[in-house]
Design a protein around this motif. Structure first.
Motif, short mmCIF file in Angstrom:
data_model
loop_
_atom_site.label_atom_id
_atom_site.label_comp_id
_atom_site.label_asym_id
_atom_site.label_seq_id
_atom_site.Cartn_x
_atom_site.Cartn_y
_atom_site.Cartn_z
N ARG A 15 4.44 -2.80 0.87
CA ARG A 15 3.64 -1.74 0.25
C ARG A 15 2.26 -1.67 0.87
O ARG A 15 1.59 -2.69 1.04
CB ARG A 15 3.51 -1.99 -1.24
CG ARG A 15 2.67 -0.94 -1.95
CD ARG A 15 2.62 -1.18 -3.42
NE ARG A 15 1.67 -0.25 -4.04
CZ ARG A 15 1.23 -0.37 -5.26
NH1 ARG A 15 1.64 -1.37 -6.03
NH2 ARG A 15 0.37 0.51 -5.74
N ARG A 16 1.87 -0.46 1.18
CA ARG A 16 0.51 -0.15 1.63
C ARG A 16 0.03 1.04 0.81
O ARG A 16 0.40 2.18 1.08
CB ARG A 16 0.48 0.18 3.11
CG ARG A 16 0.61 -1.04 3.99
CD ARG A 16 0.34 -0.66 5.41
NE ARG A 16 -0.03 -1.83 6.18
CZ ARG A 16 -0.18 -1.81 7.47
NH1 ARG A 16 -0.01 -0.69 8.15
NH2 ARG A 16 -0.53 -2.90 8.11
N GLY A 17 -0.75 0.76 -0.21
CA GLY A 17 -1.18 1.83 -1.11
C GLY A 17 0.02 2.39 -1.85
O GLY A 17 0.80 1.64 -2.43
N THR A 38 2.40 3.96 -0.28
CA THR A 38 3.47 4.07 0.72
C THR A 38 4.29 2.79 0.76
O THR A 38 3.73 1.69 0.84
CB THR A 38 2.89 4.35 2.12
OG1 THR A 38 2.09 5.54 2.06
CG2 THR A 38 3.98 4.53 3.14
N ILE A 48 4.52 -2.52 10.64
CA ILE A 48 4.95 -2.25 9.28
C ILE A 48 5.47 -0.82 9.13
O ILE A 48 6.51 -0.60 8.51
CB ILE A 48 3.81 -2.53 8.28
CG1 ILE A 48 3.53 -4.03 8.21
CG2 ILE A 48 4.13 -1.97 6.89
CD1 ILE A 48 2.32 -4.42 7.40
N ASP A 49 4.78 0.15 9.70
CA ASP A 49 5.17 1.54 9.47
C ASP A 49 6.38 2.01 10.27
O ASP A 49 7.04 2.97 9.88
CB ASP A 49 3.98 2.48 9.68
CG ASP A 49 3.38 2.39 11.07
OD1 ASP A 49 3.59 1.38 11.76
OD2 ASP A 49 2.70 3.34 11.47
N GLY A 104 -1.49 -9.91 6.87
CA GLY A 104 -0.82 -8.81 6.19
C GLY A 104 -0.67 -7.58 7.04
O GLY A 104 -0.31 -6.51 6.54
N GLU A 105 -0.91 -7.70 8.34
CA GLU A 105 -0.88 -6.55 9.24
C GLU A 105 0.43 -6.38 10.00
O GLU A 105 0.68 -5.33 10.57
CB GLU A 105 -2.02 -6.65 10.25
CG GLU A 105 -3.39 -6.54 9.62
CD GLU A 105 -3.62 -5.19 8.93
OE1 GLU A 105 -3.25 -4.15 9.50
OE2 GLU A 105 -4.14 -5.21 7.80
N ASP A 150 0.12 -4.20 -3.69
CA ASP A 150 -0.43 -3.50 -2.53
C ASP A 150 -0.80 -4.52 -1.45
O ASP A 150 -1.43 -5.54 -1.73
CB ASP A 150 -1.66 -2.69 -2.95
CG ASP A 150 -2.13 -1.75 -1.87
OD1 ASP A 150 -1.43 -1.57 -0.86
OD2 ASP A 150 -3.22 -1.17 -2.05
N GLY A 151 -0.36 -4.27 -0.22
CA GLY A 151 -0.66 -5.16 0.90
C GLY A 151 0.28 -6.35 1.01
O GLY A 151 0.04 -7.26 1.79
N ASP A 152 1.35 -6.33 0.23
CA ASP A 152 2.27 -7.47 0.22
C ASP A 152 3.70 -6.99 0.42
O ASP A 152 3.96 -5.80 0.63
CB ASP A 152 2.13 -8.21 -1.12
CG ASP A 152 2.46 -9.69 -1.02
OD1 ASP A 152 3.00 -10.13 0.02
OD2 ASP A 152 2.19 -10.41 -1.99
N SER A 153 4.64 -7.92 0.33
CA SER A 153 6.06 -7.62 0.53
C SER A 153 6.89 -8.32 -0.53
O SER A 153 6.45 -9.31 -1.13
CB SER A 153 6.50 -8.06 1.92
OG SER A 153 6.30 -9.46 2.09
#
Length: 112
Positions: free
Chosen positions: A31-33, A35, A76-77, A62-63, A11-14
């Motif tokens: 990954r974010r949660g 998602t 990211i999104d 990480g943003e 979570d919070g990484d790639s």
């Protein structure tokens, strides 16, 4: 085609992946949660790979996704470039399917 399990991307990484055994990571997942966002590993500026080392697709906070060849930054999104030489362009999204058991598959390919 199975890509990984969701737990393989913290979570919070790639993480980068080479699903077609080309010898280099051709896509990456952030990954974010629960998602996941996946993109082709190619900057829209010149098509260069995004990471400066394996799995390093995000800035220090990480943003943002960052192209380490050009310093371009991407949401990211959406994959939209918000800073750098490809401002207004976007990364190429890769559709994923997250199964109930946590397996992540490339969505455009059928699984049995």
């Amino acid at each position: 085609m199975r890509l990984c399990h969701i737990d393989d991307v913290p979570d919070g990484d790639s993480r980068g992946f080479d699903p077609h055994a080309t010898g280099r990571d051709t896509l990456f997942v952030v990954r974010r949660g629960a998602t996941l966002h996946a993109y082709a590993n190619a900057c829209p500026h010149h098509g260069t790979p995004m990471a400066w080392r394996r799995h390093a697709y995000l800035d220090a906070t990480g943003e943002r996704i960052v192209c380490f060849a050009h310093g371009a930054q991407f949401e990211i999104d959406t994959g939209r470039c918000t800073l750098g030489p490809c401002l207004g362009e976007a990364l190429t999204p890769v559709p994923l399917a997250l199964h109930d058991n946590g397996e992540v598959h490339l969505a455009q390919e059928t699984t049995s």
